[in-house]
Write a protein that holds these residues in place. Structure first.
Motif, short mmCIF file in Angstrom:
data_model
loop_
_atom_site.label_atom_id
_atom_site.label_comp_id
_atom_site.label_asym_id
_atom_site.label_seq_id
_atom_site.Cartn_x
_atom_site.Cartn_y
_atom_site.Cartn_z
N LEU A 93 0.84 -1.15 0.08
CA LEU A 93 0.03 0.08 -0.15
C LEU A 93 0.67 0.96 0.03
CD1 LEU A 93 -2.39 -1.36 2.66
CD2 LEU A 93 -2.91 -1.03 0.18
N LEU A 94 0.74 2.07 -1.00
CA LEU A 94 1.35 3.37 -0.96
C LEU A 94 0.94 4.21 -0.17
CD1 LEU A 94 1.67 3.50 -4.98
CD2 LEU A 94 3.53 2.49 -3.46
N CYS A 95 1.66 4.75 0.79
CA CYS A 95 0.88 5.40 2.08
C CYS A 95 1.25 6.87 2.32
CB CYS A 95 1.39 4.78 3.35
SG CYS A 95 0.90 5.08 4.95
N TRP A 96 0.18 7.56 2.44
CA TRP A 96 0.43 9.22 2.80
C TRP A 96 -0.10 9.62 3.99
CZ3 TRP A 96 -3.29 12.78 3.35
CH2 TRP A 96 -2.85 14.13 3.41
N LEU A 97 0.34 10.11 4.65
CA LEU A 97 -0.11 10.57 6.04
C LEU A 97 -0.18 12.23 5.95
CD1 LEU A 97 -0.78 9.84 9.01
CD2 LEU A 97 1.68 10.19 9.33
N GLU A 98 -1.46 12.73 6.77
CA GLU A 98 -1.40 14.18 6.67
C GLU A 98 -0.09 14.78 7.08
OE1 GLU A 98 -4.01 17.00 9.68
OE2 GLU A 98 -5.08 14.98 8.99
N GLY A 99 0.04 15.96 6.71
CA GLY A 99 1.25 16.62 6.97
C GLY A 99 2.22 16.44 6.07
N GLU A 100 2.35 15.13 5.29
CA GLU A 100 3.36 14.91 4.54
C GLU A 100 3.34 15.47 3.15
OE1 GLU A 100 4.43 10.30 6.11
OE2 GLU A 100 3.27 10.44 4.26
N ALA A 101 4.45 16.17 2.53
CA ALA A 101 4.51 17.03 1.40
C ALA A 101 4.25 16.11 0.20
CB ALA A 101 5.86 17.95 1.23
N GLU A 102 4.62 14.90 0.11
CA GLU A 102 4.14 14.16 -1.07
C GLU A 102 4.11 12.48 -0.67
OE1 GLU A 102 8.30 13.98 -3.32
OE2 GLU A 102 7.89 15.54 -3.02
N LEU A 103 4.02 11.84 -1.65
CA LEU A 103 3.71 10.38 -1.43
C LEU A 103 5.18 9.91 -1.51
CD1 LEU A 103 1.71 7.70 -1.17
CD2 LEU A 103 1.51 7.89 -3.53
N THR A 104 5.74 9.43 -0.26
CA THR A 104 6.94 8.74 -0.47
C THR A 104 7.16 7.65 0.48
OG1 THR A 104 7.62 10.22 1.63
CG2 THR A 104 8.11 10.80 -0.62
N TRP A 105 6.01 6.88 1.08
CA TRP A 105 6.04 5.76 1.86
C TRP A 105 5.27 4.63 1.24
CZ3 TRP A 105 9.19 5.89 6.15
CH2 TRP A 105 9.82 6.92 6.59
N TYR A 106 5.46 3.54 1.70
CA TYR A 106 4.61 2.22 1.40
C TYR A 106 4.73 1.14 2.69
CZ TYR A 106 8.65 -0.79 0.68
OH TYR A 106 9.89 -1.42 1.00
N HIS A 107 3.94 0.45 2.71
CA HIS A 107 4.16 -0.67 3.72
C HIS A 107 3.71 -1.87 2.78
CE1 HIS A 107 -0.03 -0.38 4.88
NE2 HIS A 107 0.02 0.83 4.98
N ARG A 108 3.91 -2.95 3.35
CA ARG A 108 3.57 -4.48 2.83
C ARG A 108 2.08 -4.45 3.14
NH1 ARG A 108 7.56 -8.70 4.68
NH2 ARG A 108 5.64 -9.60 5.46
N ALA A 109 1.14 -4.97 2.43
CA ALA A 109 -0.32 -5.05 2.81
C ALA A 109 -0.47 -5.77 4.14
CB ALA A 109 -1.13 -5.65 1.48
N ASP A 110 0.38 -6.83 4.43
CA ASP A 110 0.23 -7.50 5.46
C ASP A 110 0.84 -7.19 7.06
OD1 ASP A 110 2.57 -8.10 4.46
OD2 ASP A 110 2.50 -10.01 5.26
N LEU A 111 1.56 -6.02 6.70
CA LEU A 111 2.29 -5.37 7.67
C LEU A 111 1.62 -4.06 8.49
CD1 LEU A 111 5.90 -6.00 6.85
CD2 LEU A 111 4.36 -7.07 8.21
#
Length: 120
Positions: A93-111
């Motif tokens: 899952l490509l992951c964006w959290l409020e406050g982050e300037a852009e999409l730069t994170w991901y995590h395995r779907a099962d984690l």
């Protein structure tokens, strides 16, 4: 909607920016109005029950708008938006959290969120 590429998810995030910014404002209004309407709450200039109901309805509309893009709204305070993807054959899952300037994170779907890593 299927899987997203990193580029497509970044475009979707760009397209959602004004909606997500509005979401933050309306979310704060809902909290303030809710506090004012509860027993002993402080008065607010935002209004009363009709304004609270309207703000709640708008939040629901915005959540639907986000999900209609194929994104997954995982949290609302703070906002957390995921886009299903495949990274080197692994479901992520490509992951964006409020406050982050852009999409730069991901995590395995099962984690989940605790397994977040920076995109390569």
């Amino acid at each position: 909607m299927g899987l997203f590429t990193i580029e497509r998810a970044r475009r979707e995030l760009t397209g959602l920016r004004s909606l997500l910014d509005e979401f933050v404002v309306v979310r704060a209004d809902v909290v303030e109005l809710s506090a004012a309407l509860s027993d002993g709450g402080e008065p607010t200039t935002l209004g009363g029950l009709p304004e609270w109901k309207a703000a709640e309805a708008r939040l629901n509309e915005m959540m639907t708008e986000v999900q209609e893009t194929g994104a997954e709204l995982k949290g609302i305070a703070p906002l957390l938006v995921d886009w299903p993807a495949d990274l080197d054959g692994v479901p992520v899952l490509l992951c964006w959290l409020e406050g982050e300037a852009e999409l730069t994170w991901y995590h395995r779907a099962d984690l989940g969120f605790a397994g977040r890593r920076r995109l390569p």
